[in-house]
Design a protein around this motif. Structure first.
Motif, PDB file in Angstrom:
ATOM      1  N   GLU A  56     -33.577 -25.070 109.021  1.00 50.83           N
ATOM      2  CA  GLU A  56     -34.681 -24.118 108.904  1.00 50.83           C
ATOM      3  C   GLU A  56     -34.200 -22.671 108.854  1.00 50.83           C
ATOM      4  O   GLU A  56     -34.866 -21.810 108.271  1.00 50.83           O
ATOM      5  N   ARG A  57     -33.018 -22.410 109.403  1.00 53.72           N
ATOM      6  CA  ARG A  57     -32.521 -21.021 109.414  1.00 53.72           C
ATOM      7  C   ARG A  57     -32.131 -20.544 108.018  1.00 53.72           C
ATOM      8  O   ARG A  57     -32.026 -19.342 107.774  1.00 53.72           O
ATOM      9  N   TYR A  58     -31.895 -21.468 107.087  1.00 55.59           N
ATOM     10  CA  TYR A  58     -31.509 -21.089 105.724  1.00 55.59           C
ATOM     11  C   TYR A  58     -32.631 -21.335 104.721  1.00 55.59           C
ATOM     12  O   TYR A  58     -32.482 -21.004 103.535  1.00 55.59           O
ATOM     13  N   LEU A  59     -33.743 -21.924 105.163  1.00 53.60           N
ATOM     14  CA  LEU A  59     -34.774 -22.373 104.225  1.00 53.60           C
ATOM     15  C   LEU A  59     -35.432 -21.220 103.480  1.00 53.60           C
ATOM     16  O   LEU A  59     -35.648 -21.298 102.264  1.00 53.60           O
ATOM     17  N   ARG A  60     -35.779 -20.140 104.181  1.00 49.23           N
ATOM     18  CA  ARG A  60     -36.426 -19.006 103.503  1.00 49.23           C
ATOM     19  C   ARG A  60     -35.541 -18.434 102.406  1.00 49.23           C
ATOM     20  O   ARG A  60     -36.015 -18.125 101.302  1.00 49.23           O
ATOM     21  N   GLU A  61     -34.261 -18.264 102.710  1.00 47.44           N
ATOM     22  CA  GLU A  61     -33.336 -17.709 101.710  1.00 47.44           C
ATOM     23  C   GLU A  61     -33.267 -18.614 100.486  1.00 47.44           C
ATOM     24  O   GLU A  61     -33.223 -18.138  99.352  1.00 47.44           O
ATOM     25  N   CYS A  62     -33.277 -19.933 100.714  1.00 49.09           N
ATOM     26  CA  CYS A  62     -33.242 -20.886  99.603  1.00 49.09           C
ATOM     27  C   CYS A  62     -34.488 -20.748  98.733  1.00 49.09           C
ATOM     28  O   CYS A  62     -34.392 -20.612  97.506  1.00 49.09           O
ATOM     29  N   ASP A  82     -38.772 -33.710 107.183  1.00 52.44           N
ATOM     30  CA  ASP A  82     -38.554 -33.529 108.623  1.00 52.44           C
ATOM     31  C   ASP A  82     -39.905 -33.215 109.262  1.00 52.44           C
ATOM     32  O   ASP A  82     -40.149 -32.093 109.744  1.00 52.44           O
ATOM     33  N   PRO A  83     -40.840 -34.198 109.271  1.00 55.77           N
ATOM     34  CA  PRO A  83     -42.232 -33.916 109.665  1.00 55.77           C
ATOM     35  C   PRO A  83     -42.403 -33.467 111.109  1.00 55.77           C
ATOM     36  O   PRO A  83     -43.412 -32.848 111.449  1.00 55.77           O
ATOM     37  N   ASP A  84     -41.445 -33.758 111.968  1.00 52.57           N
ATOM     38  CA  ASP A  84     -41.571 -33.381 113.377  1.00 52.57           C
ATOM     39  C   ASP A  84     -41.039 -31.983 113.675  1.00 52.57           C
ATOM     40  O   ASP A  84     -41.109 -31.524 114.817  1.00 52.57           O
ATOM     41  N   ASN A  85     -40.488 -31.320 112.677  1.00 51.00           N
ATOM     42  CA  ASN A  85     -39.898 -29.999 112.869  1.00 51.00           C
ATOM     43  C   ASN A  85     -40.983 -28.925 112.688  1.00 51.00           C
ATOM     44  O   ASN A  85     -41.414 -28.656 111.562  1.00 51.00           O
ATOM     45  N   LYS A  86     -41.433 -28.340 113.775  1.00 51.80           N
ATOM     46  CA  LYS A  86     -42.518 -27.355 113.732  1.00 51.80           C
ATOM     47  C   LYS A  86     -42.102 -26.067 113.029  1.00 51.80           C
ATOM     48  O   LYS A  86     -42.910 -25.416 112.361  1.00 51.80           O
ATOM     49  N   GLU A  87     -40.841 -25.674 113.167  1.00 56.11           N
ATOM     50  CA  GLU A  87     -40.361 -24.444 112.531  1.00 56.11           C
ATOM     51  C   GLU A  87     -40.412 -24.564 111.012  1.00 56.11           C
ATOM     52  O   GLU A  87     -40.799 -23.623 110.309  1.00 56.11           O
ATOM     53  N   ILE A  88     -40.041 -25.739 110.493  1.00 53.92           N
ATOM     54  CA  ILE A  88     -40.104 -25.953 109.047  1.00 53.92           C
ATOM     55  C   ILE A  88     -41.555 -25.922 108.572  1.00 53.92           C
ATOM     56  O   ILE A  88     -41.869 -25.331 107.528  1.00 53.92           O
ATOM     57  N   GLU A  89     -42.449 -26.560 109.336  1.00 59.35           N
ATOM     58  CA  GLU A  89     -43.875 -26.527 108.991  1.00 59.35           C
ATOM     59  C   GLU A  89     -44.372 -25.086 108.892  1.00 59.35           C
ATOM     60  O   GLU A  89     -45.114 -24.722 107.972  1.00 59.35           O
ATOM     61  N   VAL A 128     -35.641 -31.254  85.367  1.00 57.56           N
ATOM     62  CA  VAL A 128     -35.733 -31.202  86.819  1.00 57.56           C
ATOM     63  C   VAL A 128     -34.405 -30.682  87.368  1.00 57.56           C
ATOM     64  O   VAL A 128     -33.339 -31.206  87.021  1.00 57.56           O
ATOM     65  N   ALA A 129     -34.468 -29.623  88.188  1.00 58.29           N
ATOM     66  CA  ALA A 129     -33.277 -29.075  88.836  1.00 58.29           C
ATOM     67  C   ALA A 129     -33.342 -29.390  90.330  1.00 58.29           C
ATOM     68  O   ALA A 129     -34.430 -29.547  90.898  1.00 58.29           O
ATOM     69  N   PHE A 130     -32.158 -29.467  90.970  1.00 56.87           N
ATOM     70  CA  PHE A 130     -32.099 -29.864  92.376  1.00 56.87           C
ATOM     71  C   PHE A 130     -31.303 -28.836  93.180  1.00 56.87           C
ATOM     72  O   PHE A 130     -30.196 -28.451  92.791  1.00 56.87           O
ATOM     73  N   VAL A 131     -31.899 -28.425  94.294  1.00 57.25           N
ATOM     74  CA  VAL A 131     -31.265 -27.450  95.175  1.00 57.25           C
ATOM     75  C   VAL A 131     -31.411 -27.948  96.611  1.00 57.25           C
ATOM     76  O   VAL A 131     -32.507 -28.356  97.021  1.00 57.25           O
ATOM     77  N   ASP A 132     -30.323 -27.939  97.384  1.00 57.69           N
ATOM     78  CA  ASP A 132     -30.395 -28.306  98.798  1.00 57.69           C
ATOM     79  C   ASP A 132     -31.026 -27.164  99.586  1.00 57.69           C
ATOM     80  O   ASP A 132     -30.843 -25.982  99.246  1.00 57.69           O
ATOM     81  N   CYS A 133     -31.714 -27.507 100.671  1.00 62.45           N
ATOM     82  CA  CYS A 133     -32.492 -26.497 101.393  1.00 62.45           C
ATOM     83  C   CYS A 133     -31.625 -25.499 102.155  1.00 62.45           C
ATOM     84  O   CYS A 133     -32.133 -24.491 102.651  1.00 62.45           O
ATOM     85  N   ASP A 134     -30.319 -25.735 102.278  1.00 65.85           N
ATOM     86  CA  ASP A 134     -29.441 -24.755 102.928  1.00 65.85           C
ATOM     87  C   ASP A 134     -28.595 -23.990 101.915  1.00 65.85           C
ATOM     88  O   ASP A 134     -27.744 -23.187 102.295  1.00 65.85           O
TER      89      ASP A 134
END
Length: 649
Positions: A56-62, A82-89, A128-134
């Protein structure tokens, strides 16, 4: 050699080497050339799929690096795995109102491959392009890809790019520079921007969940095999972030091993090699098992069989395309000096053959073969099949403990263990011979010769005035319990003359058997030696008997079931898993001659019972002990072991 040395270096040293080896100035110069707005083309719509799991610490930048692209004809699909991760939600809610963004929520963690597949199915773009969330994209990545597509004329099926490595804070570490025309069978494709035509997924399938973690590399190999156009764009368009939690850092060794396995599985000009090793070449259940596997696996693999001396196994393999190697020092009895010579003989064989898989059969072969396999320079994957564990053989306590110790060593060194019966599986775990995580049960398989409706022709003695023929097939070893069968014959001979016994097989104990026959004065027992055609022999039998003291999952029982014969057998090894007591035959305690004689007489006197038992055995064989299932499950073990498949994000 240098590659292996490089892989073993600590991460910080690999970074330093990359820093000095790759050309930084080429990347920094390319960054200065900002794209002009008038150069941005109108081209195909691109769907960018991002599987979101932790980080989640890199998600916004991605996400921001994608939304700030100079090329505007795209959509962003975020798949929250990662449905249980509140920060990602919380972060994803910030982008809900953006018209370019689609957010998909998984009810539970389904891993990266399935998350990507879900995103692909919801996409509407031509590519379709693919990018990892970090990770992140350069500001003009999609524009450069679209320009390449349009300049190429015919739209490529698969586009891969160069990438740079950035730190946790986004600082440049190094540039990864592939050859101009990389060979995907020699280079693991990962950690870069991948842009794929959406209709390619309809053509060759989606990402395979079994290969999660290197699913993109497996897809590239599959695309290459299916004739897709794979292009390599010589520009740095992807930012791969290297940090402590990244999958590649955590499982680098596993990544390389699994990618090497994929190269072998998908290589068009090379077959994987399997070396089957068995202690003896004389014909028996384990030899039949090796023969069936070798002659069927040769369609998909290069197969070599090695065994002690030459015998019926080598003779039968000579009539096929499978090559047999005789090992002159590998023998069944324990002889320390001969065993040492056999060990070096196996080690030499491994160096010469360089097998990818070493499949070991029988106790002596398991111990010597696993030791040689571990010490071999060309480390094969080791599979050991337990055809009945040696410490179940009759003997003194110290002898059983000795066998248990050596089997613990042999099976402990194996990568995977196949048990032919649930009995051996449970016994091995209970006695700490092997771990449950390494073992699996695969029953032997055999084609049924008659259908249950045809079994009524088998009980010949019920339709004409002839003696009832009780048959058995066995090597003349003490653990086959033939001495107890001869006592059965004596008990029956003293009562009646309409039951005779025929013993097929041979071995080192033949003289002892002949002496016992003479001593007991048996007139109703006939030894016919080794037979090539078991089907013809069983056609002449009315009842099949097994008097063994120790077994794995005996093929002779399957052969009797295949011919629709009623069975009387001892409750040893996997026999109770094959013969349901009072359903397909009778089961008695081992070394109980009186009980064997009683059950044989019951069958000889009851025609309807013989027919019912024969039909039931033939029916169970067709359902539970099929050769297709045995071959399919074993081949699956080979592939999974090579790939080291583990469910992971």
């Amino acid at each position: 050699m240098l590659k292996n040395f490089y892989r073993k270096l600590p991460l910080k040293y690999r970074r330093d080497i990359k820093f000095f080896y790759y050309s930084f100035f080429r990347f920094t110069e390319s960054l200065k050339k900002k794209p002009k707005l008038r150069d941005i083309p109108d081209g195909p719509k691109i769907s960018v799929v991002v599987p979101v799991f932790r980080h989640e610490r890199y998600l916004r930048e991605c996400i921001d690096s994608i939304l700030s692209q100079s090329y505007t004809n795209f959509e962003l699909i975020l798949v929250n795995d990662d449905p249980d991760n509140k920060e990602i939600e919380k972060i994803l809610r910030e982008y809900e109102n953006n018209l370019r963004v689609k957010i998909l929520h998984n009810e539970s963690n389904i891993h990266v491959s399935e998350s990507l597949n879900r995103g692909i199915r919801k996409s509407t773009g031509e590519y379709v392009a693919f990018v990892d969330c970090d990770d992140a994209l350069c500001p003009y990545s999609l524009q450069e890809v679209v320009k390449y597509i349009l300049e190429n004329g015919s739209w490529p099926d698969f586009i891969s790019t160069k990438y740079v490595v950035i730190s946790e804070k986004g600082r440049l570490i190094c540039c990864y520079n592939r050859p101009k025309n990389p060979n995907i069978f020699q280079n693991m494709w990962a950690s870069h921007l991948k842009v794929i035509r959406r209709d390619v997924f309809e053509k060759i399938g989606y990402f395979d969940p079994k290969w999660s973690g290197i699913q993109d590399y497996e897809f590239a190999l599959r695309a290459e095999k299916n004739g897709c156009q794979i292009h390599y764009l010589q520009k740095y368009l992807y930012k791969y972030r290297e940090h402590a939690e990244t999958y590649t850092t955590q499982k680098l060794k596993s990544q390389y091993e699994r990618s090497d396995a994929l190269k072998e599985l998908y290589a068009l000009d090379k077959k994987l090699k399997i070396l089957y090793l068995i202690t003896q070449s004389e014909w028996g259940g384990a030899q039949r098992y090796v023969y069936d596997l070798a002659t069927n696996m040769v369609r998909d693999f290069e197969v070599v069989v090695a065994g002690g001396g030459e015998g019926h196994l080598s003779e039968r393999l000579e009539q096929t395309v499978v090559r047999f190697v005789a090992l002159k020092h590998l023998i069944r009895p324990i002889r320390p000096f001969r065993d040492l010579l056999a060990f070096f003989e196996i080690l030499t064989l491994l160096r010469r053959e360089k097998p990818d898989i070493l499949h070991l059969n029988s106790s002596k072969a398991v111990v010597l073969g696993s030791l040689a396999g571990r010490l071999s320079r060309f480390r094969p994957k080791i599979i050991a099949t337990a055809h009945g564990l040696a410490y179940h053989e009759p003997g003194s306590i110290w002898k059983k403990q000795f066998y248990k110790l050596f089997e613990k060593i042999g099976f402990g060194l194996a990568d995977r263990i196949i048990c032919v019966s649930r009995f051996d599986y449970g016994s091995g775990i209970k006695n700490h011979v092997f771990k449950a995580s390494k073992a699996t049960i695969i029953y032997n398989g055999l084609l049924a010769k008659v259908s249950p409706s045809q079994v009524d022709v088998k009980a010949k003695f019920l339709h004409k005035d002839e003696a009832c023929v009780v048959g058995t097939i066995a090597n003349f070893y003490p653990n086959k319990g033939l001495e107890y069968l001869l006592r059965v014959a004596k008990l029956i001979q003293d009562k009646r003359s309409d039951i005779s016994f025929v013993v097929a097989g041979d071995g080192v104990g033949r003289r002892d058997i002949e002496s016992q026959i003479a001593e007991l004065g048996l007139k109703n027992v006939k030894l016919i030696g080794f037979i090539d055609d078991t089907e013809k022999f069983l056609q002449e039998c009315d009842i099949f008997v097994l008097s063994s003291l120790k077994e794995g999952l005996p093929y002779v029982i399957l052969e009797a079931m295949a011919m629709g014969l009623p069975i009387v057998a001892t409750k040893v090894g996997g026999v109770p898993e094959m013969v349901d007591d009072n359903v397909a035959g009778f089961l008695v305690s081992p070394a109980d001659s009186e009980a064997l004689a009683e059950k044989i007489e019951i069958l000889a006197n009851d025609s309807s019972l013989c027919l019912r038992f024969g039909q039931s055995g033939a029916r169970k064989l067709r359902i539970q002990f099929t050769p297709d299932k045995m071959l399919c499950d074993t081949k699956s073990i080979y592939i999974k072991l090579l790939a080291k498949v583990t469910p992971s994000q």
